[in-house]
Design a protein around this motif. Structure first.
Motif, mmCIF file in Angstrom:
data_model
loop_
_atom_site.group_PDB
_atom_site.id
_atom_site.type_symbol
_atom_site.label_atom_id
_atom_site.label_comp_id
_atom_site.label_asym_id
_atom_site.label_seq_id
_atom_site.Cartn_x
_atom_site.Cartn_y
_atom_site.Cartn_z
ATOM 1 N N VAL A 187 86.476 -24.981 115.025
ATOM 2 C CA VAL A 187 85.376 -24.904 113.882
ATOM 3 C C VAL A 187 84.569 -25.821 113.934
ATOM 4 C CG1 VAL A 187 87.139 -23.524 112.341
ATOM 5 C CG2 VAL A 187 86.444 -26.091 111.871
ATOM 6 N N TRP A 253 82.483 -19.844 105.304
ATOM 7 C CA TRP A 253 83.779 -20.947 104.785
ATOM 8 C C TRP A 253 84.922 -19.614 105.068
ATOM 9 C CZ3 TRP A 253 84.327 -25.635 105.605
ATOM 10 C CH2 TRP A 253 83.005 -26.771 104.636
ATOM 11 N N ALA A 254 84.338 -18.651 104.794
ATOM 12 C CA ALA A 254 85.325 -17.130 104.998
ATOM 13 C C ALA A 254 85.588 -17.105 106.780
ATOM 14 C CB ALA A 254 84.814 -16.297 104.546
ATOM 15 N N SER A 257 88.153 -19.587 107.745
ATOM 16 C CA SER A 257 88.849 -19.706 107.493
ATOM 17 C C SER A 257 89.963 -18.485 108.826
ATOM 18 C CB SER A 257 89.495 -18.925 105.837
ATOM 19 O OG SER A 257 89.105 -20.236 105.241
ATOM 20 N N SER A 258 88.741 -17.382 108.773
ATOM 21 C CA SER A 258 89.296 -16.758 109.399
ATOM 22 C C SER A 258 89.798 -16.972 111.365
ATOM 23 C CB SER A 258 88.290 -15.014 109.713
ATOM 24 O OG SER A 258 87.026 -15.500 110.383
ATOM 25 N N GLN A 260 90.862 -20.352 111.966
ATOM 26 C CA GLN A 260 91.902 -20.810 111.467
ATOM 27 C C GLN A 260 92.597 -19.431 111.642
ATOM 28 O OE1 GLN A 260 90.958 -23.330 108.831
ATOM 29 N NE2 GLN A 260 90.524 -25.526 110.586
ATOM 30 N N VAL A 261 92.346 -18.067 111.536
ATOM 31 C CA VAL A 261 93.724 -16.985 111.815
ATOM 32 C C VAL A 261 93.864 -16.660 112.872
ATOM 33 C CG1 VAL A 261 94.661 -15.379 109.736
ATOM 34 C CG2 VAL A 261 93.604 -16.996 109.096
ATOM 35 N N ARG A 304 95.384 -26.336 108.840
ATOM 36 C CA ARG A 304 95.072 -26.377 107.269
ATOM 37 C C ARG A 304 94.109 -27.275 106.624
ATOM 38 N NH1 ARG A 304 93.289 -21.316 106.733
ATOM 39 N NH2 ARG A 304 95.258 -19.653 107.954
ATOM 40 N N GLU A 307 90.297 -28.116 107.757
ATOM 41 C CA GLU A 307 89.440 -27.182 107.360
ATOM 42 C C GLU A 307 89.421 -27.814 105.802
ATOM 43 O OE1 GLU A 307 88.884 -22.499 104.961
ATOM 44 O OE2 GLU A 307 91.369 -23.078 105.907
ATOM 45 N N GLU A 308 90.454 -27.937 104.973
ATOM 46 C CA GLU A 308 90.944 -29.266 103.523
ATOM 47 C C GLU A 308 89.392 -30.152 103.865
ATOM 48 O OE1 GLU A 308 92.841 -30.503 99.912
ATOM 49 O OE2 GLU A 308 93.519 -30.499 101.834
#
Length: 617
Positions: A187, A253-254, A257-258, A260-261, A304, A307-308
């Motif tokens: 990311v 940010w979405a 997140s995607s 990272q999924v 996670r 990302e945080e």
């Protein structure tokens, strides 16, 4: 540092060179708390990492039909569950403690800077921005400080797990170990754009907060002129800009997140496919496959935190930059050189030649209200000089002589000593929310009671109004709550309560800037007499142009274009000084010329020194 130990006895001297440096300074000052959170975080993460091993052992024990190994595996799972619960609980406790103590430190720094700068703060930074920094920005900064230790624990746990898997089962462990850095850093290319959008959102939100704060502060005036709809429209447009910026930021940010999924999902599918192939060929046991798969799946949880921490830094960096903007302001380039001195004597400004003799009530008349405000601040040592004024301001600060109280320069003594010796009440004093008793419960000499100060400020009608507004308190006005900024009171009532608060402090020298501008003439005359009576024997300076207040003063000083040009009593100056008469009586130029011709008085003569002015008076 524990929450029960707040507030800090000394929040420290922050590094205000930049936002990131300020965040680093905060983290460094919480090193003990960060290490505690890191330790508990490692216990929590490593206990979770141990679950796949015990589950794999249990599965293999079932396959092999070993009841002893199954019981041992079950006992290990219970022990790890207890460690996970303890680690998670203590991690949360220490991390939240870090958050609160960091936020408290920043708020103390802001409060200290506000007290240091006084009224100069809102001239350099909008009041709404100060509110935004001390509320929302402080929360974002605390979030980053809190997330830092959890991220460090997660990153350490990932390294330990990857190394452990590589030794436990090289065929699958190396695959996971090589994939993890890719998953953690995938990311990074998206973060700059996400940060820019977060900065844009914070900037627009700050402007909207400033606009809302200014609108609420001036709501009474806006309603009087019918301008509330105009400002409501402005705020509506500003809030829509904030909404659009927030949506753009959320989309980025979405996307992060995607990613990272998606990438971990690809890893797990590849791991299952390759591991199943190895197990079918008999190259690995089923329990080993379960162990590696479970470990890889559980590693998504610490991932996670990457990302945080990226989100926390993106939001906290502009917040820290805004905090630095306030904390980097400087009151003065001078340093205190005299300690332990309580100054007293005449109040003298060498720059203008203004002298306020000790124990006398001196009124000052300036034709320019802004000049009067600046001079009042100079007399209190509040002159706006320092780093933020640029090179010219710093040079002027170095060459402009300091105001003297007795033989002591106010710039040479500590700030708290100067504020104790000379109190300045500006044109628009602020009343804090709370009861009237709390409003008047302030550091003071103890020689002036609240009742005497209220009486001198002619607050009888204010007390009656407060008593009627508080029937639940038995009609006691001292227990009646005053709303924020005293908005439930009229302008004259607020002004007189603020005057009473200043009189209660009983400083060595009291400087009042237009203390009766919002009251009627009858009340003004009584207030002027009350000030003169209560402050008898104490140095008092009042900037005003009202004949009623000027007539109550022991002496009146006329300041024109930054220089004292006349000194005397109100009545004498009315007869002898055309410029004074023009300011006080609001004469037009034609009226002043006619009066001068009638009385045979020409222009105000140029005077060479304060001594000549005193002799002429």
């Amino acid at each position: 540092m524990q929450i029960r130990d707040l507030p800090y006895s000394d929040p420290g001297d922050p590094d205000v060179r930049s936002g990131p440096r300020f965040l680093y300074w905060l983290g460094r000052n919480q090193l003990a708390g960060q290490l505690k959170a890191l330790s508990w975080g490692l216990l929590h993460q490593l206990a979770i990492a141990g679950l796949p091993v015990t589950v794999g052992l249990a599965v293999q024990a079932v396959i092999d039909g070993s009841g002893r190994r199954l019981a041992l595996s079950g006992g290990l799972i219970v022990a790890l569950g207890i460690l996970i619960a303890v680690g998670d609980t203590m991690l949360h406790r220490t991390a939240v403690t870090n958050w609160i103590t960091a936020a408290a430190r920043v708020q103390q720094l802001l409060a200290r800077k506000t007290a240091e700068l006084g009224s100069a703060l809102t001239r350099r930074v909008a009041a709404g921005e100060v509110v935004a920094v001390s509320t929302g920005d402080v929360e974002k900064i605390g979030w980053f400080v809190e997330a830092l230790s959890r991220f460090a624990a997660a990153a350490t746990a990932l390294v330990v797990i990857c190394v452990g898997l590589a030794f436990y089962l090289p065929s699958l462990g190396l695959m996971v170990a090589l994939a993890m850095p890719v998953l953690a850093l995938a990311v990074l290319p998206l973060l700059p754009r996400a940060t820019r959008r977060a900065d844009e959102q914070r900037e627009k939100a700050g402007k909207a907060t400033e606009l809302a704060s200014d609108t609420v502060a001036g709501l009474r005036v806006l309603r009087g002129i019918g301008g509330e709809e105009l400002f409501l429209g402005r705020y509506r447009r500003a809030s829509q800009e904030v909404r659009r910026a927030a949506v753009r930021s959320a989309r980025m940010w979405a996307l992060i997140s995607s990613v990272q999924v998606l990438l971990p999902g690809i890893l797990l599918i590849s791991l299952v496919w390759y591991g199943a192939t190895l197990a079918r060929d008999g190259r690995i046991d089923v329990g080993q496959l379960v162990t590696v798969y479970s470990a890889a799946a559980l590693m998504l949880f610490p991932l996670r935190h990457f990302e945080e921490i990226a989100m926390a830094y993106s939001f906290s960096r502009p917040s820290a930059q805004r905090a630095v903007r306030v904390l980097s302001l400087r009151r003065s380039a001078r340093e205190a050189t005299v300690e332990g001195v309580t100054p007293s004597g005449d109040l003298y400004d060498p720059s203008t030649g203004l002298m306020a003799p000790r124990g006398q009530f001196t009124a000052v008349v300036c034709g320019d209200p802004d000049e009067a405000g600046r001079l009042a601040e100079r007399l209190g040592g509040h002159a706006e000089t320092g780093e933020e004024d640029g090179a010219e301001g710093a040079e002027a600060s170095a060459t402009t002589p300091s105001v003297l109280l007795g033989a002591v320069a106010l710039d040479e003594i500590p700030l708290d000593a100067a504020r104790t010796a000379v109190l300045v009440q500006d044109k628009d004093p602020v009343l804090l929310s709370g009861t009237l008793r709390e409003l008047l419960d302030i550091p003071a000499s103890g020689l002036v009671t609240a009742e005497a100060a209220l009486e001198a400020a002619q607050c009888g009608d204010v007390l009656s109004a407060l008593a009627q507004a508080s029937p639940d308190n038995g009609g006691d006005p001292m227990r009646t709550r005053i709303t924020e900024r005293g908005r439930s009171l009229s302008g004259g009532q607020r002004q007189r309560l603020a005057l009473a608060r200043s009189l209660v402090t009983d400083p060595e020298a009291l400087v009042l800037d237009e203390p009766t501008s919002a009251v009627d003439s009858h009340t003004e005359a009584r207030v002027a007499a009350g000030i003169a009576k209560l402050r008898r024997g104490r140095t008092t300076v009042a900037f005003a142009s009202s004949p009623l207040l000027l007539d109550a003063a022991d002496r009146v000083v006329l300041v024109h274009e930054g220089t004292v040009v006349a000194v005397g009593t109100h009545r004498d100056l009315l007869r002898t000084e055309p410029h004074y008469r023009a300011v006080v009586t609001r004469e037009t130029d034609d009226e002043a010329a006619a009066a001068s011709a009638l009385n045979g008085v020409g222009e105000v003569p140029a005077m060479k020194s304060t001594q000549e002015i005193e002799e002429r008076a």
